[in-house]
Design an enzyme around this catalytic site. Structure first.
Site, PDB file in Angstrom:
ATOM      1  N   SER A 113       2.140   8.702  11.686  1.00  0.00           N
ATOM      2  CA  SER A 113       3.175   8.769  12.142  1.00  0.00           C
ATOM      3  C   SER A 113       3.793   9.487  13.588  1.00  0.00           C
ATOM      4  O   SER A 113       2.836  10.027  14.136  1.00  0.00           O
ATOM      5  CB  SER A 113       4.227   9.708  11.385  1.00  0.00           C
ATOM      6  OG  SER A 113       4.265   8.933   9.843  1.00  0.00           O
ATOM      7  N   GLU A 118       7.839   4.946  16.985  1.00  0.00           N
ATOM      8  CA  GLU A 118       7.957   4.680  15.584  1.00  0.00           C
ATOM      9  C   GLU A 118       9.679   4.995  15.258  1.00  0.00           C
ATOM     10  O   GLU A 118      10.217   4.580  14.686  1.00  0.00           O
ATOM     11  CB  GLU A 118       6.834   5.178  14.549  1.00  0.00           C
ATOM     12  CG  GLU A 118       7.324   4.943  13.084  1.00  0.00           C
ATOM     13  CD  GLU A 118       6.514   5.916  12.278  1.00  0.00           C
ATOM     14  OE1 GLU A 118       5.792   6.541  12.750  1.00  0.00           O
ATOM     15  OE2 GLU A 118       6.582   5.491  11.124  1.00  0.00           O
ATOM     16  N   HIS A 119       9.632   6.640  15.193  1.00  0.00           N
ATOM     17  CA  HIS A 119      10.906   7.402  15.216  1.00  0.00           C
ATOM     18  C   HIS A 119      11.699   7.708  16.375  1.00  0.00           C
ATOM     19  O   HIS A 119      10.877   8.476  17.109  1.00  0.00           O
ATOM     20  CB  HIS A 119      10.850   8.539  14.242  1.00  0.00           C
ATOM     21  CG  HIS A 119      10.536   8.215  12.804  1.00  0.00           C
ATOM     22  ND1 HIS A 119       9.104   8.617  12.600  1.00  0.00           N
ATOM     23  CD2 HIS A 119      10.858   7.599  11.911  1.00  0.00           C
ATOM     24  CE1 HIS A 119       8.753   8.109  11.380  1.00  0.00           C
ATOM     25  NE2 HIS A 119       9.788   7.660  10.881  1.00  0.00           N
ATOM     26  N   TYR A 162       0.853  -1.207  -0.184  1.00  0.00           N
ATOM     27  CA  TYR A 162      -0.099  -0.093   0.054  1.00  0.00           C
ATOM     28  C   TYR A 162       1.136   1.048   0.033  1.00  0.00           C
ATOM     29  O   TYR A 162       1.674   1.157   0.881  1.00  0.00           O
ATOM     30  CB  TYR A 162      -0.757  -0.186   1.190  1.00  0.00           C
ATOM     31  CG  TYR A 162      -1.991   1.140   0.968  1.00  0.00           C
ATOM     32  CD1 TYR A 162      -2.797   1.317   0.166  1.00  0.00           C
ATOM     33  CD2 TYR A 162      -1.754   2.318   2.001  1.00  0.00           C
ATOM     34  CE1 TYR A 162      -3.604   2.366   0.103  1.00  0.00           C
ATOM     35  CE2 TYR A 162      -2.644   3.474   1.956  1.00  0.00           C
ATOM     36  CZ  TYR A 162      -3.468   3.422   1.068  1.00  0.00           C
ATOM     37  OH  TYR A 162      -4.325   4.418   0.703  1.00  0.00           O
ATOM     38  N   HIS A 196       2.377  15.154   8.975  1.00  0.00           N
ATOM     39  CA  HIS A 196       1.553  14.069   8.221  1.00  0.00           C
ATOM     40  C   HIS A 196       0.363  13.750   8.422  1.00  0.00           C
ATOM     41  O   HIS A 196      -0.397  13.347   7.260  1.00  0.00           O
ATOM     42  CB  HIS A 196       2.539  12.742   8.755  1.00  0.00           C
ATOM     43  CG  HIS A 196       3.573  12.207   8.215  1.00  0.00           C
ATOM     44  ND1 HIS A 196       3.704  11.969   6.910  1.00  0.00           N
ATOM     45  CD2 HIS A 196       4.859  12.460   8.691  1.00  0.00           C
ATOM     46  CE1 HIS A 196       5.220  11.816   6.645  1.00  0.00           C
ATOM     47  NE2 HIS A 196       5.777  12.165   7.751  1.00  0.00           N
ATOM     48  N   HIS A 231       5.505 -43.069  16.063  1.00  0.00           N
ATOM     49  CA  HIS A 231       6.905 -42.140  15.901  1.00  0.00           C
ATOM     50  C   HIS A 231       8.021 -43.001  16.441  1.00  0.00           C
ATOM     51  O   HIS A 231       9.062 -43.068  15.454  1.00  0.00           O
ATOM     52  CB  HIS A 231       6.639 -40.981  16.870  1.00  0.00           C
ATOM     53  CG  HIS A 231       5.948 -39.734  16.185  1.00  0.00           C
ATOM     54  ND1 HIS A 231       4.461 -39.759  15.860  1.00  0.00           N
ATOM     55  CD2 HIS A 231       6.204 -38.460  15.787  1.00  0.00           C
ATOM     56  CE1 HIS A 231       4.277 -38.723  15.649  1.00  0.00           C
ATOM     57  NE2 HIS A 231       5.286 -37.995  15.479  1.00  0.00           N
TER      58      HIS A 231
HETATM   59  P1  NAD Z   1      -3.986   7.117   2.888  1.00  0.00           P
HETATM   60  O1  NAD Z   1      -3.498   6.683   1.658  1.00  0.00           O
HETATM   61  O2  NAD Z   1      -3.184   6.482   4.200  1.00  0.00           O
HETATM   62  O3  NAD Z   1      -5.332   7.507   3.354  1.00  0.00           O
HETATM   63  C1  NAD Z   1      -6.397   7.943   2.133  1.00  0.00           C
HETATM   64  C2  NAD Z   1      -7.486   7.229   2.088  1.00  0.00           C
HETATM   65  O4  NAD Z   1      -8.387   7.159   3.200  1.00  0.00           O
HETATM   66  C3  NAD Z   1      -8.321   7.413   0.927  1.00  0.00           C
HETATM   67  O5  NAD Z   1      -8.070   6.809  -0.359  1.00  0.00           O
HETATM   68  C4  NAD Z   1      -9.797   7.215   1.550  1.00  0.00           C
HETATM   69  O6  NAD Z   1     -10.317   5.992   0.961  1.00  0.00           O
HETATM   70  C5  NAD Z   1      -9.510   6.750   2.812  1.00  0.00           C
HETATM   71  N1  NAD Z   1     -10.471   7.576   3.534  1.00  0.00           N
HETATM   72  C6  NAD Z   1     -10.488   8.873   3.874  1.00  0.00           C
HETATM   73  N2  NAD Z   1     -11.389   9.440   4.512  1.00  0.00           N
HETATM   74  C7  NAD Z   1     -12.159   8.504   4.847  1.00  0.00           C
HETATM   75  C8  NAD Z   1     -13.358   8.119   5.652  1.00  0.00           C
HETATM   76  N3  NAD Z   1     -13.967   9.317   6.108  1.00  0.00           N
HETATM   77  N4  NAD Z   1     -13.843   6.993   5.808  1.00  0.00           N
HETATM   78  C9  NAD Z   1     -13.037   5.851   5.149  1.00  0.00           C
HETATM   79  N5  NAD Z   1     -11.847   6.123   4.426  1.00  0.00           N
HETATM   80  C10 NAD Z   1     -11.413   7.258   4.074  1.00  0.00           C
HETATM   81  O7  NAD Z   1      -3.403   8.755   2.842  1.00  0.00           O
HETATM   82  P2  NAD Z   1      -3.036   9.766   4.121  1.00  0.00           P
HETATM   83  O8  NAD Z   1      -4.540  10.059   4.853  1.00  0.00           O
HETATM   84  O9  NAD Z   1      -2.253  10.849   3.367  1.00  0.00           O
HETATM   85  O10 NAD Z   1      -2.489   9.207   5.396  1.00  0.00           O
HETATM   86  C11 NAD Z   1      -1.077   8.843   5.073  1.00  0.00           C
HETATM   87  C12 NAD Z   1      -0.732   8.097   6.438  1.00  0.00           C
HETATM   88  O11 NAD Z   1       0.419   7.467   6.361  1.00  0.00           O
HETATM   89  C13 NAD Z   1      -0.257   9.099   7.369  1.00  0.00           C
HETATM   90  O12 NAD Z   1      -0.949   8.865   8.557  1.00  0.00           O
HETATM   91  C14 NAD Z   1       1.258   8.965   7.566  1.00  0.00           C
HETATM   92  O13 NAD Z   1       1.606   9.331   9.023  1.00  0.00           O
HETATM   93  C15 NAD Z   1       1.286   7.515   7.712  1.00  0.00           C
HETATM   94  N6  NAD Z   1       2.516   7.085   7.401  1.00  0.00           N
HETATM   95  C16 NAD Z   1       3.152   6.038   8.176  1.00  0.00           C
HETATM   96  C17 NAD Z   1       4.494   5.615   7.998  1.00  0.00           C
HETATM   97  C18 NAD Z   1       4.694   4.575   9.101  1.00  0.00           C
HETATM   98  O14 NAD Z   1       5.630   3.688   8.737  1.00  0.00           O
HETATM   99  N7  NAD Z   1       3.925   4.230  10.145  1.00  0.00           N
HETATM  100  C19 NAD Z   1       5.024   5.834   6.987  1.00  0.00           C
HETATM  101  C20 NAD Z   1       4.546   7.111   5.997  1.00  0.00           C
HETATM  102  C21 NAD Z   1       3.187   7.379   6.076  1.00  0.00           C
END
Ligand code: NAD
Length: 425
Positions: A232, A323-324, A126, A257, A416
């Site tokens: 994050s 995490e970090h 993903y 983030h 066995h």
């Molecule tokens: P995302 O791709 O995780 O989420 C977007 C999706 O959320 C959309 O495509 C939609 O389908 C869904 N969504 C939005 N609103 C919704 C609702 N009301 N109901 C159901 N589904 C819904 O993208 P983002 O939101 O930009 O988040 C990325 C995340 O990844 C951030 O939280 C970031 O901190 C995290 N991250 C974590 C790490 C890690 O290793 N832990 C690394 C990079 C990024």
């Protein structure tokens, strides 16, 4: 931000910090419905959820060719962003190649024993892309899978009127075999169970927001997942030698983030704590994503904390299991030696978390919500399974015969024991 004192935290405040869930529990029921619908209705459900949550009418769900085209267009235009993708990819690949384990066999006195490692056949990665674009996560998820030798790596990333071309190019550069435009919980369900268009994976990996993370928790068991890598987090453990503006810069960077992100600084130096809290507020104001940043700073799992001593700060960091973890202190190696619970550790003033996020070479897909107490981040191992191998010679089996037959007898498994005795008749 206010400065709080570790010793004065109430039980409720400690729970909010140490048992944080970044909003995942609250969306679990909604996500279960999304997952069930994708499982039963396939592509139809993916299209409906893309309309509902992303506001996009999706044409082709499979956009593998678009990723290749985006890469070629940036290449033709000599776009410097492709050079950055390339440089980051090279560092990430180099670091992950070092992780590839060797098959081995050794003689343990007539018992030849060993381990062999084989890649998974199909992995699903993903790549988030809702509130921000994450070409970096494409590299972090796909490259370890290709280094492990996974045969078919598929990627899902949220749809948009125009998906960020750098994300698409990075997915292609990293070596994905198939790319699908679908995001959120529905993407995790599609990768886990497959649909008419989406190939199901044996293991689903990658970071995401609370909906993505809740979906991974739900599909876990039906498929393998890496671990829960939600919104994050950063924890900065600092002594009085730290520059408050740099500590604050790392907190603000992580806060941009997600409103559910958690950012913490803990230090025994009261002056540093006050200066960090002030600098965070200054640096947070007037940014492109200042609403997201403010929400993350106000999150109850965030804060600037003053401890009575460095050992108390270290205990706090261990309990938080970030995490970090950034250690900015005179004797950072001595502090590191006392830490076990951290996804990725950043040492010294020239190792901002952003370096690891993008290009140092380490992986940025890391466990959140205290998962670092139990497991590490994404690596080549994530995409491998191992088998053990044994060949015993006659003497070795004869030597072990009594042990085996006695234990088999104790377990009531006569056949066995017989399978060993028969070899000496
Ligand atoms: P995302 O791709 O995780 O989420 C977007 C999706 O959320 C959309 O495509 C939609 O389908 C869904 N969504 C939005 N609103 C919704 C609702 N009301 N109901 C159901 N589904 C819904 O993208 P983002 O939101 O930009 O988040 C990325 C995340 O990844 C951030 O939280 C970031 O901190 C995290 N991250 C974590 C790490 C890690 O290793 N832990 C690394 C990079 C990024």
């Amino acid at each position: 931000m206010d400065v709080r004192t570790v010793a004065d935290l109430s039980p409720a405040e400690r729970r909010a910090l140490f048992e944080r869930d970044a909003g995942v529990d609250a969306v679990r029921d909604d996500v279960r419905e999304i997952v069930d619908r994708v499982r039963t209705e396939g592509d139809v459900a993916l299209r409906e959820f893309s309309e509902e949550f992303d506001g996009v009418t999706v044409g082709n769900i499979d956009i593998t060719d678009d990723a290749e085209r985006a890469h070629a267009e940036l290449d033709d235009a000599d776009d410097p962003v492709l050079d950055a993708v390339h440089d980051a990819a090279a560092n990430i690949r180099e670091f992950h190649e070092r992780q590839r384990p060797e098959d081995w066999r050794d003689d343990f006195g007539g018992r030849e024993l060993g381990r062999r490692f084989r890649p998974l056949d199909r992995a699903g990665v993903y790549v988030p892309g809702g509130a921000a674009a994450y070409p970096s996560s494409a590299l972090m998820g796909v490259i370890p899978a290709t280094v492990a030798g996974v045969d078919h790596v598929s990627v899902a990333t949220p749809p948009a009127e125009e998906i960020n071309p750098v994300t698409l190019a990075a997915i292609h550069e990293a070596g994905a075999d198939a790319v699908y435009q679908v995001g959120g919980a529905q993407a995790i369900a599609a990768l886990a169970y497959g649909t008419e268009t989406v190939t199901n994976a044996q293991k689903v990996v990658g970071p995401g927001n609370k909906w993505v993370t809740a979906a991974k928790a739900i599909v876990q068991g039906d498929v393998e997942i890496d671990f829960l890598a939600g919104p994050s987090e950063v924890l900065v453990l600092a002594d009085g030698t730290a520059d408050p503006d740099l500590v604050a810069a790392d907190l603000v960077a992580q806060a941009e983030h997600d409103p559910n992100a958690s950012v913490v600084a803990v230090t025994p130096d009261a002056d540093l704590a006050a200066a960090v809290a002030e600098s965070v507020d200054e640096q947070a104001a007037g940014r492109d994503r200042d609403e997201t940043i403010r929400a993350a700073l106000d999150n109850e799992a965030s804060g600037v904390l003053h401890s009575r001593s460095m050992p108390e700060a270290v205990l706090f960091a261990e309990e938080y299991a970030a995490e970090h973890l950034s250690i900015v202190a005179d004797d950072d190696e001595a502090l590191l030696a006392r830490i076990s619970n951290a996804g990725s550790v950043f040492l010294g003033p020239y190792s901002p978390v952003a370096a690891g996020d993008y290009a140092a070479g380490t992986n940025h897909v890391l466990p959140t919500n205290g998962g670092a107490k139990r497991y590490g981040g994404l690596s080549v191992d994530t995409f491998l399974r191992s088998s053990t191998v044994q060949r015993l010679d006659r003497d070795a089996l004869a030597d072990l015969s009594d042990t085996i037959t006695t234990l088999a007898g104790a377990e009531g498994l006569e056949a066995h024991a017989e399978s060993v005795r028969k070899r000496f008749e």
